[in-house]
Scaffold this motif. Structure first.
Motif, mmCIF file in Angstrom:
data_model
loop_
_atom_site.group_PDB
_atom_site.id
_atom_site.type_symbol
_atom_site.label_atom_id
_atom_site.label_comp_id
_atom_site.label_asym_id
_atom_site.label_seq_id
_atom_site.Cartn_x
_atom_site.Cartn_y
_atom_site.Cartn_z
ATOM 1 N N GLN A 228 0.824 -1.208 0.000
ATOM 2 C CA GLN A 228 0.000 0.000 0.000
ATOM 3 C C GLN A 228 0.856 1.254 0.000
ATOM 4 O O GLN A 228 0.422 2.310 -0.473
ATOM 5 C CB GLN A 228 -0.934 0.005 1.216
ATOM 6 N N ALA A 229 2.105 1.138 0.491
ATOM 7 C CA ALA A 229 3.023 2.277 0.517
ATOM 8 C C ALA A 229 3.835 2.384 -0.769
ATOM 9 O O ALA A 229 4.670 3.278 -0.912
ATOM 10 C CB ALA A 229 3.960 2.168 1.717
ATOM 11 N N GLY A 230 3.617 1.445 -1.707
ATOM 12 C CA GLY A 230 4.266 1.535 -3.005
ATOM 13 C C GLY A 230 5.464 0.638 -3.227
ATOM 14 O O GLY A 230 6.153 0.762 -4.247
ATOM 15 N N ASP A 231 5.725 -0.290 -2.287
ATOM 16 C CA ASP A 231 6.854 -1.211 -2.453
ATOM 17 C C ASP A 231 6.426 -2.374 -3.339
ATOM 18 O O ASP A 231 5.766 -3.310 -2.891
ATOM 19 C CB ASP A 231 7.314 -1.722 -1.087
ATOM 20 N N ALA A 232 6.816 -2.341 -4.613
ATOM 21 C CA ALA A 232 6.377 -3.361 -5.571
ATOM 22 C C ALA A 232 6.949 -4.739 -5.269
ATOM 23 O O ALA A 232 6.407 -5.751 -5.719
ATOM 24 C CB ALA A 232 6.765 -2.939 -6.986
ATOM 25 N N ASP A 233 8.049 -4.797 -4.524
ATOM 26 C CA ASP A 233 8.675 -6.090 -4.221
ATOM 27 C C ASP A 233 8.336 -6.576 -2.813
ATOM 28 O O ASP A 233 8.985 -7.469 -2.281
ATOM 29 C CB ASP A 233 10.202 -5.981 -4.378
ATOM 30 N N ALA A 234 7.306 -6.000 -2.198
ATOM 31 C CA ALA A 234 6.988 -6.345 -0.811
ATOM 32 C C ALA A 234 6.690 -7.826 -0.648
ATOM 33 O O ALA A 234 7.200 -8.474 0.278
ATOM 34 C CB ALA A 234 5.797 -5.516 -0.330
ATOM 35 N N THR A 235 5.866 -8.382 -1.537
ATOM 36 C CA THR A 235 5.534 -9.802 -1.399
ATOM 37 C C THR A 235 6.739 -10.673 -1.712
ATOM 38 O O THR A 235 6.918 -11.738 -1.125
ATOM 39 C CB THR A 235 4.354 -10.183 -2.314
ATOM 40 N N GLY A 236 7.581 -10.232 -2.636
ATOM 41 C CA GLY A 236 8.795 -10.983 -2.951
ATOM 42 C C GLY A 236 9.730 -11.061 -1.754
ATOM 43 O O GLY A 236 10.308 -12.123 -1.476
ATOM 44 N N LYS A 237 9.872 -9.965 -1.040
ATOM 45 C CA LYS A 237 10.712 -9.961 0.159
ATOM 46 C C LYS A 237 10.159 -10.917 1.210
ATOM 47 O O LYS A 237 10.917 -11.677 1.840
ATOM 48 C CB LYS A 237 10.791 -8.547 0.728
ATOM 49 N N ALA A 238 8.839 -10.860 1.411
ATOM 50 C CA ALA A 238 8.223 -11.756 2.389
ATOM 51 C C ALA A 238 8.428 -13.212 1.996
ATOM 52 O O ALA A 238 8.751 -14.059 2.837
ATOM 53 C CB ALA A 238 6.738 -11.445 2.519
ATOM 54 N N ARG A 239 8.253 -13.523 0.713
ATOM 55 C CA ARG A 239 8.398 -14.904 0.257
ATOM 56 C C ARG A 239 9.826 -15.408 0.445
ATOM 57 O O ARG A 239 10.032 -16.580 0.787
ATOM 58 C CB ARG A 239 7.994 -15.025 -1.216
ATOM 59 N N ARG A 240 10.796 -14.551 0.228
ATOM 60 C CA ARG A 240 12.187 -14.989 0.394
ATOM 61 C C ARG A 240 12.482 -15.352 1.847
ATOM 62 O O ARG A 240 13.206 -16.325 2.116
ATOM 63 C CB ARG A 240 13.142 -13.898 -0.107
ATOM 64 N N VAL A 241 11.919 -14.593 2.776
ATOM 65 C CA VAL A 241 12.094 -14.930 4.203
ATOM 66 C C VAL A 241 11.362 -16.221 4.530
ATOM 67 O O VAL A 241 11.881 -17.099 5.226
ATOM 68 C CB VAL A 241 11.593 -13.774 5.095
ATOM 69 N N ILE A 242 10.144 -16.361 4.030
ATOM 70 C CA ILE A 242 9.338 -17.556 4.311
ATOM 71 C C ILE A 242 9.994 -18.803 3.750
ATOM 72 O O ILE A 242 9.982 -19.874 4.383
ATOM 73 C CB ILE A 242 7.910 -17.388 3.766
ATOM 74 N N GLU A 243 10.598 -18.697 2.580
ATOM 75 C CA GLU A 243 11.280 -19.852 1.983
ATOM 76 C C GLU A 243 12.411 -20.350 2.882
ATOM 77 O O GLU A 243 12.706 -21.554 2.916
ATOM 78 C CB GLU A 243 11.829 -19.512 0.607
ATOM 79 N N GLY A 244 12.997 -19.432 3.663
ATOM 80 C CA GLY A 244 14.026 -19.851 4.608
ATOM 81 C C GLY A 244 13.456 -20.751 5.704
ATOM 82 O O GLY A 244 14.159 -21.645 6.212
ATOM 83 N N LEU A 245 12.190 -20.544 6.033
ATOM 84 C CA LEU A 245 11.534 -21.391 7.037
ATOM 85 C C LEU A 245 11.204 -22.766 6.472
ATOM 86 O O LEU A 245 10.995 -23.727 7.230
ATOM 87 C CB LEU A 245 10.244 -20.732 7.532
ATOM 88 N N LEU A 246 11.125 -22.876 5.145
ATOM 89 C CA LEU A 246 10.714 -24.119 4.501
ATOM 90 C C LEU A 246 11.914 -24.913 3.995
ATOM 91 O O LEU A 246 11.761 -25.777 3.120
ATOM 92 C CB LEU A 246 9.756 -23.813 3.341
ATOM 93 N N ALA A 247 13.072 -24.640 4.550
ATOM 94 C CA ALA A 247 14.290 -25.329 4.115
ATOM 95 C C ALA A 247 14.192 -26.832 4.393
ATOM 96 O O ALA A 247 13.678 -27.250 5.449
ATOM 97 C CB ALA A 247 15.504 -24.750 4.812
ATOM 98 N N ALA A 248 14.677 -27.623 3.457
ATOM 99 C CA ALA A 248 14.679 -29.071 3.636
ATOM 100 C C ALA A 248 15.688 -29.485 4.695
ATOM 101 O O ALA A 248 16.687 -28.797 4.921
ATOM 102 C CB ALA A 248 14.996 -29.758 2.308
ATOM 103 N N PRO A 249 15.473 -30.619 5.356
ATOM 104 C CA PRO A 249 16.433 -31.088 6.362
ATOM 105 C C PRO A 249 17.784 -31.370 5.716
ATOM 106 O O PRO A 249 17.858 -31.810 4.576
ATOM 107 C CB PRO A 249 15.805 -32.391 6.888
ATOM 108 N N ARG A 250 18.850 -31.151 6.457
ATOM 109 C CA ARG A 250 20.194 -31.442 5.951
ATOM 110 C C ARG A 250 20.625 -32.861 6.333
ATOM 111 O O ARG A 250 20.223 -33.373 7.347
ATOM 112 C CB ARG A 250 21.199 -30.431 6.497
#
Length: 206
Positions: free
Chosen positions: A184-206
């Protein structure tokens, strides 16, 4: 999290009432997403829709009933746009990513004039106990439960590394809320930033 099935209406008078109700509530959720549920009133909706104030008041009786109906209407729209389409994906990370994909479309399109309905209204009512606050928080908890269910499936199937599900759900929900605000403040990559952080939570086991 599923929207209730509405029985088919065949009586013409009832059908007109249902259509009028739909017109009013569609406008109400847009107003609420822009200015908050406190700004939803019979007079404003009559002005916006061209319908009579008395007719709208006859449908909903009180402002609180109107607000509660708007919350439920917005919930149904969210389920249809985000939750239901993701249900075709397998449980676990695939469905969680599908939920996030559809949420991204929901936020970026956006479905509501002012962005995420839930984010726009929770802050307004979080310190005002009552049925409207309860309905908003129930809606939020249903959404969080969807995320939690898929995280647990992913954990049980070994798709992701061990994590605290409740903490992860809190983090994901907070990131999506922040992304909506940034959009809403004009950050076009806002959802992309959120997804990149969330993908870190979904890391596969090592």
């Amino acid at each position: 999290m599923d929207s209730a099935k509405v029985p088919e209406i065949t009586d013409k008078r009832l059908l007109r009432g249902a259509r009028t109700r739909g017109i009013v509530l569609r406008q109400a959720v847009d107003v609420a997403s822009l200015d908050g549920l406190g700004s939803v009133s019979f007079g404003r909706l009559a002005l916006d829709t061209g319908l009579s104030k008395a007719g709208i008041q006859t449908l909903f009786k009180t402002k609180e009933n109107l607000q509660l109906a708007a919350v439920e209407f917005a919930r149904g729209m969210f389920v249809d746009a985000v939750v239901r389409p993701a249900a075709t994906a397998p449980h676990g990370t695939a469905r969680l990513r599908a939920l996030l994909d559809h949420w991204t479309v929901y936020a970026e399109t956006p479905l509501f004039a002012g962005g995420c309905f839930r984010v726009a209204n929770l802050a307004e009512f979080d310190s005002h106990p009552g049925p409207v606050r309860d309905a908003l928080f129930h809606d939020q908890e249903e959404w969080r439960a969807c995320i939690a269910a898929e995280l647990r499936h992913a954990l049980d199937s070994g798709e992701i590394a061990a994590l605290d599900v409740e903490l992860a759900v809190f983090q994901i929900d907070a990131l999506l809320c922040a992304a909506n605000t940034a959009l809403q403040a004009g950050d076009a990559d806002a959802t992309g930033k959120a997804r990149r952080v969330i993908e870190g939570l979904l890391a596969a086991p090592r």
